[in-house]
Design a protein around this motif. Structure first.
Motif, short mmCIF file in Angstrom:
data_model
loop_
_atom_site.label_atom_id
_atom_site.label_comp_id
_atom_site.label_asym_id
_atom_site.label_seq_id
_atom_site.Cartn_x
_atom_site.Cartn_y
_atom_site.Cartn_z
N ARG A 43 -31.93 -12.92 -36.24
CA ARG A 43 -32.05 -11.66 -35.50
C ARG A 43 -31.35 -11.85 -34.15
NH1 ARG A 43 -36.07 -8.26 -37.40
NH2 ARG A 43 -36.34 -7.38 -35.30
N ILE A 44 -30.27 -11.13 -33.95
CA ILE A 44 -29.46 -11.28 -32.74
C ILE A 44 -29.48 -9.99 -31.96
CG2 ILE A 44 -27.13 -11.73 -31.87
CD1 ILE A 44 -26.65 -13.41 -34.34
N HIS A 45 -29.89 -10.10 -30.70
CA HIS A 45 -29.93 -8.95 -29.79
C HIS A 45 -28.76 -9.06 -28.81
CE1 HIS A 45 -34.12 -7.79 -30.93
NE2 HIS A 45 -34.18 -9.07 -31.23
N ILE A 46 -27.95 -8.03 -28.73
CA ILE A 46 -26.81 -8.00 -27.81
C ILE A 46 -26.82 -6.69 -27.04
CG2 ILE A 46 -25.40 -9.56 -29.20
CD1 ILE A 46 -23.94 -7.12 -30.30
N ASP A 80 -30.01 0.96 -33.78
CA ASP A 80 -29.68 1.08 -32.36
C ASP A 80 -28.41 0.34 -31.96
OD1 ASP A 80 -30.49 -1.49 -32.64
OD2 ASP A 80 -32.05 -1.42 -31.10
N ARG A 81 -27.76 -0.35 -32.94
CA ARG A 81 -26.49 -1.07 -32.70
C ARG A 81 -26.65 -2.26 -31.76
NH1 ARG A 81 -22.93 -0.23 -36.37
NH2 ARG A 81 -21.26 -0.80 -34.92
N LYS A 82 -27.86 -2.53 -31.30
CA LYS A 82 -28.08 -3.67 -30.40
C LYS A 82 -28.71 -4.84 -31.14
CE LYS A 82 -28.85 -0.69 -26.37
NZ LYS A 82 -29.81 -0.33 -25.30
N LEU A 83 -29.14 -4.61 -32.35
CA LEU A 83 -29.80 -5.65 -33.15
C LEU A 83 -29.03 -5.87 -34.44
CD1 LEU A 83 -32.20 -7.54 -33.83
CD2 LEU A 83 -33.37 -5.54 -34.77
N LEU A 84 -28.73 -7.14 -34.73
CA LEU A 84 -28.07 -7.51 -35.98
C LEU A 84 -28.99 -8.47 -36.73
CD1 LEU A 84 -25.63 -7.56 -33.58
CD2 LEU A 84 -24.27 -7.62 -35.66
N ILE A 85 -29.10 -8.28 -38.05
CA ILE A 85 -29.99 -9.09 -38.87
C ILE A 85 -29.21 -9.61 -40.08
CG2 ILE A 85 -32.09 -9.09 -40.28
CD1 ILE A 85 -33.26 -6.99 -38.48
N GLY A 86 -29.47 -10.86 -40.44
CA GLY A 86 -28.85 -11.44 -41.62
C GLY A 86 -29.69 -12.61 -42.13
N LYS A 87 -29.37 -13.07 -43.33
CA LYS A 87 -30.10 -14.15 -43.97
C LYS A 87 -29.23 -15.41 -44.03
CE LYS A 87 -33.75 -11.68 -45.25
NZ LYS A 87 -35.12 -11.95 -44.78
N VAL A 88 -29.89 -16.55 -43.86
CA VAL A 88 -29.25 -17.86 -44.01
C VAL A 88 -30.13 -18.68 -44.95
CG1 VAL A 88 -28.45 -19.95 -42.86
CG2 VAL A 88 -28.28 -17.75 -41.69
N ARG A 89 -29.52 -19.30 -45.95
CA ARG A 89 -30.28 -20.08 -46.92
C ARG A 89 -29.83 -21.54 -46.88
NH1 ARG A 89 -29.38 -15.16 -48.55
NH2 ARG A 89 -27.25 -15.66 -49.21
N MET A 90 -30.82 -22.42 -46.84
CA MET A 90 -30.58 -23.86 -46.80
C MET A 90 -31.44 -24.55 -47.83
SD MET A 90 -30.45 -24.64 -42.70
CE MET A 90 -29.31 -23.78 -41.61
N ALA A 91 -31.07 -25.79 -48.16
CA ALA A 91 -31.86 -26.63 -49.06
C ALA A 91 -31.85 -28.05 -48.51
CB ALA A 91 -31.31 -26.59 -50.48
N PHE A 92 -32.94 -28.78 -48.74
CA PHE A 92 -33.07 -30.13 -48.20
C PHE A 92 -33.49 -31.08 -49.32
CE2 PHE A 92 -33.90 -27.11 -44.82
CZ PHE A 92 -33.02 -27.54 -43.85
N LEU A 93 -32.78 -32.21 -49.41
CA LEU A 93 -32.99 -33.17 -50.48
C LEU A 93 -33.62 -34.46 -49.96
CD1 LEU A 93 -29.59 -32.65 -52.34
CD2 LEU A 93 -31.77 -31.48 -52.71
#
Length: 305
Positions: A43-46, A80-93
């Motif tokens: 979640r990025i606020h600009i 509102d164009r001030k908030l951007l949202i996205g998903k990041v997926r990781m895995a740990f071995l």
């Protein structure tokens, strides 16, 4: 009058956080099983007039041992164009408490602005084994390999043969005339910039970008830049993360050169960690950009802007 001033002050304070830039990274669970996908929400606020150089966040530091970035979604603007949202997926071995490194984006005030880096805080997740409690411990594959028995007589025979061969070689060399070769006189020692430019030319000759091996091409160029910067600045170490390296360089050169260097490392991180695959033309432009940055660092030092 006093009430009016208080009202104005409250409006100012209430509006300030709306334009403050910050990068929040959220995780839905505190622990996962070995190899299970960890989904993070970025979640990025600009500010209302600001944009991102790329909507794909990159890992600001190296992944921990056994960690992998499985996928990164493009950040999407909200209403509102001030908030951007996205998903990041990781895995740990690897099991245990694992540190998830910060993610990074570059925020720009105008399309022509070099921008500045915005990073999230690191997170921690407990990676637990998939075997149920009480299961027998996993055996190392080396425990299943039978011990090798060495025959002493065979060892002695092999050593004797090698000794005879060495004696024959020395005898043959002793019969040959000795020719003294005169080493050429070096006109001048190669500078770090010369070494770096030659390395970039060798990378081009390898043709990795033409064959579609973009990750190899970008990583090799980033390594050339790291080694070059280490050669010209004793505070820089090639093993440092991009963030650590750029902090060291921040007081050494103007904003233009520093941001150009940050952009090159950021592009390499996008290819390496986020799976971005540029086209051949972009890859060649990346090589040319590395040459320009080396030229700028080689130029006489200027005071930081």
């Amino acid at each position: 009058m006093r009430s009016a001033l208080i009202a104005i002050l409250m409006l100012v304070l209430g509006a300030a956080p709306a334009d403050a830039q910050h990068f929040d990274l959220e995780m839905s669970q505190d622990s996962v099983k070995l190899g299970e996908i960890v989904e993070l929400q970025a979640r990025i606020h600009i500010g209302s007039q600001q944009t991102l150089a790329s909507r794909v966040p990159v890992v600001a530091e190296g992944m921990p041992d056994g960690g992998r970035v499985v996928g990164v979604d493009s950040l999407e603007h909200q209403a509102d164009r001030k908030l951007l949202i996205g998903k990041v997926r990781m895995a740990f071995l690897r099991t245990g408490r694992v540190r998830i490194p910060p993610l990074r984006v570059i925020v720009k005030a105008t399309p022509d602005d070099r921008g500045f880096m915005l990073e999230s805080e690191p997170l921690y997740v407990d990676v637990v084994p998939t075997l149920p409690a009480g299961s027998p411990a996993l055996k190392d594959i080396r425990d299943q390999v039978p011990a090798q028995v060495v025959d002493p007589a065979m060892v002695a025979a092999v050593m004797a043969v090698l000794a005879v061969l060495a004696w024959l070689v020395r005898r043959q060399l002793a019969r040959r005339p000795v020719h003294l070769a005169v080493a050429p006189v070096a006109v001048g020692a190669a500078t770090p910039a010369d070494v770096a430019r030659a390395a970039l030319s060798r990378i081009e000759q390898e043709g990795w970008a033409d064959r579609g091996e973009m990750a190899r091409h970008y990583e090799a160029i980033a390594d050339v830049l790291r080694n070059y910067l280490q050669a010209i600045d004793p505070k820089v170490h090639a093993a440092q993360t991009s963030t650590e390296l750029l902090r060291v360089l921040a007081t050494r050169r103007s904003n233009g050169t520093w941001h150009g260097t940050a952009r090159l490392f950021g592009d390499a991180d996008l290819v390496k960690f986020a799976g971005v695959s540029p086209d051949v033309r972009t890859a060649r432009a990346y090589t040319d950009g590395a040459r320009r940055i080396i030229d700028e660092w080689t130029a006489p030092s200027r005071e930081p802007d």
